[in-house]
Scaffold this active site. Structure first.
Site, PDB file in Angstrom:
ATOM      1  N   CYS A 232     -19.939   1.338  -1.916  1.00  0.00           N
ATOM      2  CA  CYS A 232     -20.141   0.516  -3.151  1.00  0.00           C
ATOM      3  C   CYS A 232     -21.402   0.933  -3.771  1.00  0.00           C
ATOM      4  CB  CYS A 232     -19.646  -0.750  -2.965  1.00  0.00           C
ATOM      5  SG  CYS A 232     -17.962  -0.746  -2.901  1.00  0.00           S
TER       6      CYS A 232
ATOM      7  N   ASP B 260       0.809  -1.230  -0.056  1.00  0.00           N
ATOM      8  CA  ASP B 260       0.113   0.105  -0.002  1.00  0.00           C
ATOM      9  C   ASP B 260       0.818   1.201   0.009  1.00  0.00           C
ATOM     10  OD1 ASP B 260      -3.336   0.242   1.070  1.00  0.00           O
ATOM     11  OD2 ASP B 260      -2.008   2.122   0.729  1.00  0.00           O
TER      12      ASP B 260
HETATM   13  N1  LIG Z   1     -15.476  -2.151   0.536  1.00  0.00           N
HETATM   14  C1  LIG Z   1     -16.068  -3.162   0.036  1.00  0.00           C
HETATM   15  O1  LIG Z   1     -16.932  -3.906   0.710  1.00  0.00           O
HETATM   16  C2  LIG Z   1     -16.024  -3.857  -1.266  1.00  0.00           C
HETATM   17  C3  LIG Z   1     -15.182  -2.898  -2.161  1.00  0.00           C
HETATM   18  N2  LIG Z   1     -14.955  -3.661  -3.592  1.00  0.00           N
HETATM   19  C4  LIG Z   1     -14.017  -2.772  -4.452  1.00  0.00           C
HETATM   20  O2  LIG Z   1     -12.956  -2.997  -4.110  1.00  0.00           O
HETATM   21  C5  LIG Z   1     -12.116  -1.838  -4.367  1.00  0.00           C
HETATM   22  C6  LIG Z   1     -11.412  -1.688  -3.287  1.00  0.00           C
HETATM   23  O3  LIG Z   1     -12.129  -1.345  -2.148  1.00  0.00           O
HETATM   24  P1  LIG Z   1     -11.882  -0.948  -0.784  1.00  0.00           P
HETATM   25  O4  LIG Z   1     -10.931  -1.892  -0.109  1.00  0.00           O
HETATM   26  O5  LIG Z   1     -13.060  -0.767   0.098  1.00  0.00           O
HETATM   27  O6  LIG Z   1     -11.146   0.576  -0.809  1.00  0.00           O
HETATM   28  P2  LIG Z   1     -10.326   1.227   0.269  1.00  0.00           P
HETATM   29  O7  LIG Z   1     -10.452   2.599  -0.070  1.00  0.00           O
HETATM   30  O8  LIG Z   1     -10.886   0.744   1.512  1.00  0.00           O
HETATM   31  O9  LIG Z   1      -8.720   0.833  -0.077  1.00  0.00           O
HETATM   32  C7  LIG Z   1      -7.944   0.923  -1.020  1.00  0.00           C
HETATM   33  C8  LIG Z   1      -6.352   0.988  -0.545  1.00  0.00           C
HETATM   34  O10 LIG Z   1      -5.653   1.093  -1.892  1.00  0.00           O
HETATM   35  C9  LIG Z   1      -4.820   1.768  -1.584  1.00  0.00           C
HETATM   36  N3  LIG Z   1      -3.913   2.583  -2.862  1.00  0.00           N
HETATM   37  C10 LIG Z   1      -4.630   3.423  -3.626  1.00  0.00           C
HETATM   38  N4  LIG Z   1      -3.760   3.614  -4.736  1.00  0.00           N
HETATM   39  C11 LIG Z   1      -2.424   2.791  -4.494  1.00  0.00           C
HETATM   40  C12 LIG Z   1      -1.604   2.310  -5.219  1.00  0.00           C
HETATM   41  N5  LIG Z   1      -1.304   2.897  -6.401  1.00  0.00           N
HETATM   42  N6  LIG Z   1      -0.861   1.352  -4.784  1.00  0.00           N
HETATM   43  C13 LIG Z   1      -1.095   0.842  -3.828  1.00  0.00           C
HETATM   44  N7  LIG Z   1      -2.011   0.974  -2.998  1.00  0.00           N
HETATM   45  C14 LIG Z   1      -2.935   2.162  -3.128  1.00  0.00           C
HETATM   46  C15 LIG Z   1      -5.114   3.000  -0.723  1.00  0.00           C
HETATM   47  O11 LIG Z   1      -4.169   3.776   0.110  1.00  0.00           O
HETATM   48  C16 LIG Z   1      -6.218   2.207   0.133  1.00  0.00           C
HETATM   49  O12 LIG Z   1      -5.677   1.694   1.326  1.00  0.00           O
HETATM   50  C17 LIG Z   1     -13.193  -0.895  -5.074  1.00  0.00           C
HETATM   51  O13 LIG Z   1     -13.152  -0.983  -6.251  1.00  0.00           O
HETATM   52  C18 LIG Z   1     -14.333  -1.473  -4.496  1.00  0.00           C
HETATM   53  O14 LIG Z   1     -15.487  -0.826  -5.221  1.00  0.00           O
HETATM   54  C19 LIG Z   1     -15.503  -4.542  -4.006  1.00  0.00           C
HETATM   55  C20 LIG Z   1     -16.228  -5.258  -2.962  1.00  0.00           C
HETATM   56  C21 LIG Z   1     -16.404  -5.099  -1.575  1.00  0.00           C
HETATM   57  O1  LIG Z   2     -19.143  -3.970  -3.672  1.00  0.00           O
HETATM   58  C1  LIG Z   2     -19.199  -4.100  -2.390  1.00  0.00           C
HETATM   59  O2  LIG Z   2     -18.557  -3.089  -1.912  1.00  0.00           O
HETATM   60  C2  LIG Z   2     -20.227  -4.780  -1.747  1.00  0.00           C
HETATM   61  O3  LIG Z   2     -21.385  -4.093  -1.490  1.00  0.00           O
HETATM   62  C3  LIG Z   2     -22.144  -4.549  -0.653  1.00  0.00           C
HETATM   63  O4  LIG Z   2     -21.874  -4.956   0.610  1.00  0.00           O
HETATM   64  P1  LIG Z   2     -21.841  -3.760   1.665  1.00  0.00           P
HETATM   65  O5  LIG Z   2     -22.102  -2.217   0.927  1.00  0.00           O
HETATM   66  O6  LIG Z   2     -20.689  -3.917   2.514  1.00  0.00           O
HETATM   67  O7  LIG Z   2     -23.150  -3.828   2.570  1.00  0.00           O
HETATM   68  P2  LIG Z   2     -24.446  -4.502   2.563  1.00  0.00           P
HETATM   69  O8  LIG Z   2     -24.670  -5.453   3.596  1.00  0.00           O
HETATM   70  O9  LIG Z   2     -24.756  -4.822   1.112  1.00  0.00           O
HETATM   71  O10 LIG Z   2     -25.267  -3.212   2.679  1.00  0.00           O
HETATM   72  C4  LIG Z   2     -25.173  -2.038   1.939  1.00  0.00           C
HETATM   73  C5  LIG Z   2     -26.484  -1.009   2.280  1.00  0.00           C
HETATM   74  O11 LIG Z   2     -27.749  -1.610   2.087  1.00  0.00           O
HETATM   75  C6  LIG Z   2     -28.355  -1.392   3.063  1.00  0.00           C
HETATM   76  N1  LIG Z   2     -29.337  -2.228   3.266  1.00  0.00           N
HETATM   77  C7  LIG Z   2     -28.976  -3.681   3.035  1.00  0.00           C
HETATM   78  C8  LIG Z   2     -30.005  -4.592   3.048  1.00  0.00           C
HETATM   79  C9  LIG Z   2     -31.314  -4.473   3.140  1.00  0.00           C
HETATM   80  O12 LIG Z   2     -32.142  -5.391   3.059  1.00  0.00           O
HETATM   81  N2  LIG Z   2     -31.737  -2.948   3.362  1.00  0.00           N
HETATM   82  C10 LIG Z   2     -30.979  -2.081   3.308  1.00  0.00           C
HETATM   83  O13 LIG Z   2     -31.258  -0.800   3.311  1.00  0.00           O
HETATM   84  C11 LIG Z   2     -27.376  -1.435   4.362  1.00  0.00           C
HETATM   85  O14 LIG Z   2     -28.120  -0.666   5.500  1.00  0.00           O
HETATM   86  C12 LIG Z   2     -26.219  -0.610   3.737  1.00  0.00           C
HETATM   87  O15 LIG Z   2     -26.452   0.827   3.816  1.00  0.00           O
HETATM   88  C13 LIG Z   2     -22.641  -5.841  -1.310  1.00  0.00           C
HETATM   89  O16 LIG Z   2     -23.859  -6.658  -0.484  1.00  0.00           O
HETATM   90  C14 LIG Z   2     -21.549  -6.845  -1.415  1.00  0.00           C
HETATM   91  O17 LIG Z   2     -21.718  -8.181  -2.222  1.00  0.00           O
HETATM   92  C15 LIG Z   2     -20.373  -6.230  -2.297  1.00  0.00           C
HETATM   93  O18 LIG Z   2     -19.133  -6.842  -2.371  1.00  0.00           O
END
Ligand SMILES: NC(=O)C1=CN([C@@H]2O[C@H](COP(=O)(O)OP(=O)(O)OC[C@H]3O[C@@H](n4cnc5c(N)ncnc54)[C@H](O)[C@@H]3O)[C@@H](O)[C@H]2O)C=CC1
Ligand SMILES: O=C(O)[C@H]1O[C@H](OP(=O)(O)OP(=O)(O)OC[C@H]2O[C@@H](n3ccc(=O)[nH]c3=O)[C@H](O)[C@@H]2O)[C@H](O)[C@@H](O)[C@@H]1O
Length: 452
Positions: free
Chosen positions: A261, A30
């Site tokens: 997301c 990172d």
């Molecule tokens: N947060 C979630 O629940 C989920 C997120 N995603 C996707 O995964 C991706 C990452 O999401 P998060 O983990 O939530 O992001 P985040 O913002 O929490 O973490 C991203 C990390 O990447 C680092 N970073 C940025 N530029 C960099 C570089 N050039 N080299 C190395 N590190 C670098 C940042 O410092 C940060 O620690 C996004 O595209 C998001 O849409 C997919 C599923 C679940």
């Molecule tokens: O791409 C992503 O980041 C992720 O986004 C969501 O996961 P997340 O955002 O962590 O949380 P959820 O549990 O999905 O809830 C998302 C939002 O919907 C709301 N929600 C969820 C469920 C529901 O029945 N009603 C509702 O209002 C929650 O309060 C929250 O604000 C998806 O569920 C994941 O599968 C996906 O990987």
């Protein structure tokens, strides 16, 4: 397998730790040196149940390393996962700058054949773009690489559980060998694998999130209708969910979805559709409904009290959902800002997200370290996040701390029976209000008297 993971956010860190847990040698990279230092000391920069224990364990067993140096992090990697952020630009398109920086760094550093896996959520076609960037910039022409799209589906707050017990692993690639390698890496998870093209894998991610957001906005619209027709959304959702084609999950009406997301990905998909000359009308409505839904508690309170000027409002729950410290696009950001603008005096409590919330909410907000202090002498309570601590809080304390409590429950998470026993005035989403000492109509229709 020697694996490098770029980005130690929710996805990159959880991915790296879980891959180490199943036996791979993982180095997480990172650019945020503070994060790396914290991780090297065995501390997690994010709140995710069970994560810190796994970090400490796998570091101690020599399978997990952290660095902010690309040369150190990518050396001899057989597989490189990219899990950097892809936040929204002003116009709603995905900001791919971090992704492109990571691609350039990979091109610069790789000195052996490698499989490059995109975990980040990226617009359809990004895999091809990354391939071209790396091909054009790679410093060692003898090195060959293959691209794989392996979108992540974990939910914050249950990220480790979702990684070990997810419903499916999607592997998109035009290289059979590369796809088989990623399948092999994930074999210990014993999760069903679906292989497809890179573009289809990229679309599966956006389409899945957009569908889940659609389901939430749909049930929220039904809840708004229930209020006008004296039906109970929690019972309606229960009856709907018994149909396997509908499914019982994601039918919880409330003040709308937040998080890093759903808002980002629904807006990005709108832009992706627009760029492909497709007007995604349904998705536009999903986004609009969600925006309106975040205002419903404030509107109810204004109808109930007339004006919020000087009203003491205790807001319980700030994170976008329980079991996370993530405040990105949390409903509380909209609700609390509106309450302050309406002249209310706001106290706020959240069990975990309070430090992050303090940086994002108006300075007028008073942050308390427990529920009792937050609700002391409050005129009303807004529940925005259904933390177990808030759901299980002793309802009698509302009476002793507030006198005549008025509760606005944005997540329908309190026990209605107990509420009625204690004669607490209670307003929720998609259900008739329980009044006792006022006749102000809170639901859109004229007041219809006490509900027995
Ligand atoms: N947060 C979630 O629940 C989920 C997120 N995603 C996707 O995964 C991706 C990452 O999401 P998060 O983990 O939530 O992001 P985040 O913002 O929490 O973490 C991203 C990390 O990447 C680092 N970073 C940025 N530029 C960099 C570089 N050039 N080299 C190395 N590190 C670098 C940042 O410092 C940060 O620690 C996004 O595209 C998001 O849409 C997919 C599923 C679940
Ligand atoms: O791409 C992503 O980041 C992720 O986004 C969501 O996961 P997340 O955002 O962590 O949380 P959820 O549990 O999905 O809830 C998302 C939002 O919907 C709301 N929600 C969820 C469920 C529901 O029945 N009603 C509702 O209002 C929650 O309060 C929250 O604000 C998806 O569920 C994941 O599968 C996906 O990987």
């Amino acid at each position: 397998m020697r694996i490098s993971v770029i980005g130690t956010g929710y996805v990159g860190l959880v991915t790296g730790v879980c891959l180490a847990e199943i036996g791979h040698i993982v180095t997480c990279i990172d650019i945020d040196a503070l994060k790396i230092n914290l991780l090297r000391s065995g501390k997690s920069p994010i709140y995710e149940p069970g994560l810190e224990e796994l970090i400490v364990k796998n570091m101690a067993e020599g399978r997990l390393h952290f660095t902010n140096q690309y040369n150190e992090g990518l050396i001899r990697a057989e597989v490189i996962y990219i899990a950097v952020g892809t936040p929204s630009n002003e116009d709603g398109t995905a900001d791919l700058s971090a992704l492109e920086d990571a691609a350039i760094a990979i091109a610069d550093q790789i000195s052996n054949d490698v499989v490059i896996v995109t975990k980040s959520t990226v617009p359809i076609g990004t895999g091809d773009r990354l391939k071209a960037i790396i091909e054009y910039n790679k410093s060692n022409d003898s090195v060959s690489f293959e691209m794989v799209s392996n979108p992540e589906f974990l939910r914050e707050g249950s990220a480790i559980n979702d990684t070990f017990y997810g419903d499916r692993i999607i592997i998109g690639s035009d290289s059979v060998k590369a796809a088989e390698m990623i399948e092999e890496i994930n074999k210990p998870f014993q999760i069903p694998i679906y292989k497809t093209s890179i573009r289809s894998a990229e679309m599966i991610k956006y389409a899945s999130n957009a569908f889940l957001a659609t389901k939430i906005s749909f049930i929220n619209e039904i809840s708004n209708l229930c209020e006008k027709l004296d039906a109970d959304i929690t019972e309606v959702a229960q009856g709907m969910g018994m149909d396997k084609r509908i499914g019982a999950h994601f039918l919880n009406a409330g003040i709308g979805y937040g998080g890093s997301c759903f808002p980002k990905d629904t807006n990005a998909l709108m832009q992706i559709a627009g760029n492909a000359n497709h007007d995604f009308e349904l998705l536009r409505s999903v986004i609009e409904v969600n925006k309106k839904q975040q205002n419903i508690l404030t509107e109810k309170a204004k109808r109930r009290f007339g004006s919020l000027e000087g009203l003491k409002i205790a807001v319980l729950g700030l994170a976008f959902k329980p079991n996370t410290d993530d405040m990105r696009e949390a409903a509380s950001l909209t609700v609390v800002t509106d309450l302050i603008k309406s002249g209310a005096v706001v106290s706020a409590y959240d069990p975990i997200a309070i430090d992050n919330a303090r940086k994002l909410l108006p300075e007028e907000v008073e942050f308390l370290s427990n529920i009792e202090d937050a609700i002391q002498d409050a005129d009303c309570v807004f529940i925005l996040t259904e933390w177990p601590e808030i759901v299980n809080f002793d309802l009698e304390l509302y009476v002793s701390k507030m006198g005549k409590p008025v509760i606005f429950d944005g997540r329908n998470c309190l026990d209605m029976t107990k509420i009625q026993e204690l004669k607490i005035e209670y307003h929720s989403v998609g259900r008739s209000s329980i009044y006792l000492n006022h006749s102000y109509p809170v639901s859109p229709l004229p007041f219809q008297g006490n509900k027995k």
